[in-house]
Motif scaffolding. Structure first.
Motif, mmCIF file in Angstrom:
data_model
loop_
_atom_site.group_PDB
_atom_site.id
_atom_site.type_symbol
_atom_site.label_atom_id
_atom_site.label_comp_id
_atom_site.label_asym_id
_atom_site.label_seq_id
_atom_site.Cartn_x
_atom_site.Cartn_y
_atom_site.Cartn_z
ATOM 1 N N PHE A 1 58.040 55.651 37.729
ATOM 2 C CA PHE A 1 55.963 56.359 38.132
ATOM 3 C C PHE A 1 55.772 54.984 36.443
ATOM 4 C CE2 PHE A 1 52.404 57.913 35.428
ATOM 5 C CZ PHE A 1 51.914 58.081 36.520
ATOM 6 N N THR A 2 54.911 54.425 36.695
ATOM 7 C CA THR A 2 54.489 53.749 35.462
ATOM 8 C C THR A 2 52.762 53.527 35.512
ATOM 9 O OG1 THR A 2 56.559 51.845 36.540
ATOM 10 C CG2 THR A 2 54.384 51.271 35.256
ATOM 11 N N LYS B 1 57.337 48.733 41.693
ATOM 12 C CA LYS B 1 58.072 49.568 41.886
ATOM 13 C C LYS B 1 59.353 48.812 42.513
ATOM 14 C CE LYS B 1 56.246 54.809 42.775
ATOM 15 N NZ LYS B 1 56.534 55.685 43.566
ATOM 16 N N PHE B 2 58.771 48.005 43.018
ATOM 17 C CA PHE B 2 59.579 46.904 43.511
ATOM 18 C C PHE B 2 61.209 47.323 44.387
ATOM 19 C CE2 PHE B 2 58.147 44.261 40.864
ATOM 20 C CZ PHE B 2 57.112 43.663 41.389
ATOM 21 N N GLY B 3 60.639 48.568 44.785
ATOM 22 C CA GLY B 3 61.577 49.555 46.056
ATOM 23 C C GLY B 3 62.256 51.032 45.281
ATOM 24 N N ASP B 4 61.602 50.748 43.866
ATOM 25 C CA ASP B 4 62.066 51.706 42.933
ATOM 26 C C ASP B 4 61.108 52.678 42.983
ATOM 27 O OD1 ASP B 4 63.588 53.550 41.416
ATOM 28 O OD2 ASP B 4 63.405 52.294 39.245
ATOM 29 N N LEU C 1 42.206 48.440 50.755
ATOM 30 C CA LEU C 1 41.562 49.370 50.156
ATOM 31 C C LEU C 1 42.623 49.491 48.878
ATOM 32 C CD1 LEU C 1 40.315 52.744 51.124
ATOM 33 C CD2 LEU C 1 39.320 50.486 50.979
ATOM 34 N N CYS C 2 42.639 49.163 47.456
ATOM 35 C CA CYS C 2 43.484 48.645 46.481
ATOM 36 C C CYS C 2 43.298 50.115 44.779
ATOM 37 C CB CYS C 2 44.146 47.415 46.039
ATOM 38 S SG CYS C 2 45.246 47.246 45.210
ATOM 39 N N ALA C 3 44.159 50.193 44.518
ATOM 40 C CA ALA C 3 44.579 51.190 44.125
ATOM 41 C C ALA C 3 45.197 51.747 43.397
ATOM 42 C CB ALA C 3 43.909 53.109 43.952
ATOM 43 N N HIS C 4 45.570 51.605 41.471
ATOM 44 C CA HIS C 4 46.932 52.258 40.882
ATOM 45 C C HIS C 4 47.349 54.352 41.224
ATOM 46 C CE1 HIS C 4 49.787 51.524 38.190
ATOM 47 N NE2 HIS C 4 49.858 52.292 38.163
#
Length: 237
Positions: free
Chosen positions: A168-169, A161-164, A113-116
């Motif tokens: 929040f984006t 985020k790459f771990g950050d 499942l994929c969501a933002h």
């Protein structure tokens, strides 16, 4: 690693929610008190509990789901299509229809499942509303006892985020910086309650929700280095 996932094994989704009752005064006495306690930190002294109630839709205990839009890739030779559809109507029916989809077509270990911001919002919200409505939570949403690598969830905000962990984006910002057509060209999340309760225009909300699903798929394509979808590849079914 992301490129090793077959796109057709991913179910993209987005939900739209509103306060369970149209007005704060429609709540019973105990629910009013509980809302006042629940919302006290967010509203502080800027709003009364009644004034803040228009935002109640973001909490599963005080809101409800009015639609779930889903999208998935279909490949036939060199032809790529992205099919989008929406479950709407009575919340119990929405939840049962979504559960049926996950259990019949996206029920294998390799299905995702994929969501933002799905891990913080969409996935737990759906699971909580299922429990509230006495619907057994399907395996894809039931995380109890699962190891992190067994959780079949992708989150485009988490991937960005790459771990950050403090970052929040929004979906709108991410589509902008990645050169993806914006899904926010008609209404935004803050308008859904009024469109649903005052304008009674569920079709407008469905269009908005489906655009978000398409945007999530586009973001994942960009993160993988794939070409984004063009209008001819998007099918509303």
């Amino acid at each position: 690693m992301l490129n090793k996932i077959l796109l057709e094994n991913i179910l993209f989704l987005d939900i739209e929610t509103v306060p369970e009752k149209i007005d704060f005064n429609d709540l019973d006495k105990e629910k009013k008190e509980l809302w006042e306690q629940k919302s006290s930190y967010q509203r502080k002294e800027d709003f009364t509990a009644e004034e803040f109630y228009e935002r109640a839709g973001i909490w599963a205990e005080f809101g409800k789901i009015i639609c779930i839009s889903v999208g998935y890739f279909v490949f036939k030779g060199d032809i790529r299509n992205f099919r989008v559809t929406t479950f709407h109507g009575d919340e119990v029916k929405i939840l049962k229809d979504f559960k049926s989809l996950t259990e019949t077509h996206f029920n294998r270990p390799h299905h995702l499942l994929c969501a933002h911001n799905g891990k913080e919002f969409d996935f737990p919200y759906i699971a909580r509303r299922m429990i509230i409505n006495n619907i057994a939570v399907p395996s894809k949403l039931n995380l109890f006892g699962k190891k992190p690598w067994e959780v079949a969830h992708l989150d485009t905000m988490e991937l960005w985020k790459f771990g950050d962990y403090k970052h929040f984006t929004s979906l709108r910002l991410l589509t902008n910086v990645l050169g993806i057509p914006s899904p926010k060209d008609d209404i935004d999340g803050g308008m859904v309650r009024d469109v649903y309760y005052n304008e009674k225009d569920i079709d407008k909300i469905i269009t908005y929700c489906e655009k978000d699903v398409i945007a999530v798929a586009q973001i994942l394509l960009r993160l993988r280095g794939n070409e984004i979808l063009v209008n001819e590849e998007i099918l509303h079914v």
